[in-house]
Design an enzyme around this catalytic site. Structure first.
Site, PDB file in Angstrom:
ATOM      1  N   SER A 253      -1.566  -1.304   3.926  1.00 35.44           N
ATOM      2  CA  SER A 253      -1.919   0.003   4.144  1.00 35.44           C
ATOM      3  C   SER A 253      -0.686   0.790   4.608  1.00 35.44           C
ATOM      4  O   SER A 253       0.383   0.082   4.839  1.00 35.44           O
ATOM      5  CB  SER A 253      -3.058   0.255   5.099  1.00 35.44           C
ATOM      6  OG  SER A 253      -2.357  -0.178   6.342  1.00 35.44           O
ATOM      7  N   LYS A 254      -0.725   2.015   5.064  1.00 33.29           N
ATOM      8  CA  LYS A 254       0.594   2.715   5.652  1.00 33.29           C
ATOM      9  C   LYS A 254       1.311   2.059   6.639  1.00 33.29           C
ATOM     10  O   LYS A 254       2.359   2.008   6.861  1.00 33.29           O
ATOM     11  CB  LYS A 254       0.092   4.164   6.050  1.00 33.29           C
ATOM     12  CG  LYS A 254      -0.166   4.855   4.839  1.00 33.29           C
ATOM     13  CD  LYS A 254       0.068   6.465   4.913  1.00 33.29           C
ATOM     14  CE  LYS A 254      -0.197   7.098   3.801  1.00 33.29           C
ATOM     15  NZ  LYS A 254      -1.416   7.625   3.509  1.00 33.29           N
TER      16      LYS A 254
END
Ligand code: GLU
Length: 489
Positions: A253-254
């Site tokens: 994820s980010k």
């Protein structure tokens, strides 16, 4: 086997992500190796979330990576259109075939009714799924529901107690029980097909031989297989490639780094570094080598060496690979990429720059770059008007008793030399050591600190010619003063 045909089928609901890019790449590598066709299909049936902007972004990113396609919405091809919302008539034909075979039916259940059924099943300890309430509705019953103003969806009739076998080229044999699935929607009430249905029709119509996609679609595959079988169609081969995890083993994820390709582009990653990096996310060739061009990869790639276990996204490795390509590339390319960052940092005026000079600077510091945008952290020594000393330790270097002699000699040599070049600078420094009978460190360190204010950095024989005589003398004076040495004359 006939011609290999693979597809990358993104939903244009956002920019191209690392995972999507990896799927596209694996498809591309396999099909180029086998001289087949690569199809780009835009799966835009989620009309609320899809946009042309995302579609363009995805195509731009694919092109940037160098992954060109043979058929697609922009280039056309014999199996078009290549955008699902433009293929509604085609899906209708297959819906009718399924309806005629009683393998699909209209369902009028409302959201509330569906929820009620789900709760009932849950209460009985069973898996919530659609049990076929509207299957076998009589004409009259249907009419009544339609008169109430209900708009039907179309559901696929899932056979009971069937074992669905998938021979996945990566995961091996994977089995699913049909009974757990429940009759699922294939056409929504607005007439738009769902993913699982459209994908089957398209993979068939487009003669797709191999479906290579992310593992998260594995659970969709039994539904797709059921539809292929119900329509009596030949199934493609399936290959589901593993999830990409962050270094902490949670889903990428980010938090683990940028997730969209264009962010990497903006940060100054080179496409060949990303291609190389993405190829190694879940695939590895024999041997220890890790640096591969797209061309190398095309000849080496095969599905047999695609791992079942999740791939781990390691940003440091990407930076390392990017550094390798930054150092390998022609300097004018890297300088061209660096220019916007230098302009942004205010080092270069908006009205342009002396490219030859910029190239020298970029060349002097490129060994230190993991991404081109990092350049701004390394070039202050050339551009900053003020000479700042990084630490007291650095100033201490200048306080050495040999320092005035070293800098004085350097001044003289610089003044006597015509044009400074890396070559004559190397010689100059060597001869300072010799003439003053000093070890290298006693010369190199003070010269470095005097001219840059720093203890580490690019090679001095690169730095000195870039700074040029006037600037060198100015900095030597500042440094001598800073260290408390009295200045000559
Ligand atoms: N549109 C799907 C996605 O973007 C494609 C899945 C597939 O390749 O079948 O995830």
């Amino acid at each position: 086997m006939g011609e290999m045909r693979v597809r990358f089928a993104p939903s244009p609901t956002g920019p191209l992500h690392i995972g999507g890019a990896r799927s596209a790449l694996f498809n591309y590598l396999l099909v180029r190796k086998h001289q087949g066709k690569f199809i780009l299909r835009i799966e835009d049936t989620d009309q609320e979330r899809s946009s042309r902007e995302s579609e363009i972004d995805i195509m731009d990113s694919l092109r940037w990576l160098g992954l060109d396609w043979d058929e697609g919405p922009d280039v056309g091809g014999p199996h078009g259109p290549y955008r699902q919302t433009e293929r509604l008539d085609i899906y209708r034909k297959y819906t009718e075939m399924l309806m005629d075979k009683k393998m699909a039916y209209l369902c009028y259940c409302t959201e509330e009714e569906l929820e009620e059924q789900r709760q009932e099943l849950k209460a009985r300890g069973q898996m919530p799924r659609y049990m076929g309430k509207c299957y076998g509705l009589s004409e009259d019953e249907r009419k009544k529901l339609e008169d109430e103003g209900r708009k039907p969806v179309i559901r696929f009739r899932v056979p009971e107690n069937e074992l669905i076998k998938i021979n996945d080229l990566v995961r091996g044999e994977v089995n699913f029980e049909s009974s757990g699935i429940g009759d699922f929607v294939i056409v929504k009430s607005d007439g738009i097909p769902t993913y699982n249905f459209a994908v089957v029709v398209d993979d068939h119509e487009m003669n797709i031989s191999h479906v290579i996609r992310a593992e998260e679609h594995l659970s969709n595959t039994p539904r797709q297989v059921l539809i292929f079988d119900a329509l009596g169609l030949k199934k493609p081969e399936f290959a589901h490639i593993s999830l990409i995890l962050g270094k902490d083993r949670s889903k990428m994820s980010k938090r683990h780094g940028a997730t969209s390709l264009n962010q990497y582009k903006e940060e100054g990653y080179l496409p060949e570094a990303l291609v190389n990096f993405l190829a190694l996310l879940g695939w590895s060739p024999e041997g220890e080598e890790e640096v591969f061009t797209l061309e190398d990869l095309t000849s080496l790639f095969d599905l047999e060496r695609v791992a079942k276990s999740p791939a781990v996204f390691d940003l440091e490795k990407l930076r390392w690979l990017n550094g390798v390509y930054i150092r390998k590339s022609p300097i004018d390319r890297i300088a061209g990429l660096a220019l916007p960052y230098l302009t942004q940092a205010g080092y270069v005026g908006e009205d342009g720059a002396n490219l030859e000079y910029i190239e020298k600077i970029v060349d002097a510091v490129r060994d230190y770059l993991g991404s081109v945008s990092e350049i701004k952290e390394h070039v202050g020594i050339f551009f900053d008007k003020e000479l700042t000393f990084e630490s007291e330790k650095a100033v201490d270097v200048l306080r050495g008793e040999q320092v005035p002699g070293v800098l004085d000699l350097l001044t003289k040599k610089v003044q006597n030399e015509g044009e400074l070049t890396p070559d004559n600078t190397k010689k100059m420094i060597k001869s300072i050591c010799k003439e003053l009978d000093l070890g290298g460190r006693k010369v190199f360190m003070p010269v470095r600190v005097a001219l840059t204010g720093k203890m580490h950095g690019p090679e001095m024989h690169d730095v000195i010619p870039i700074l040029g005589g006037g600037e060198i003398l100015r900095r030597i004076n500042i440094s001598l003063e800073k260290a408390g040495h009295t200045l000559d004359g």
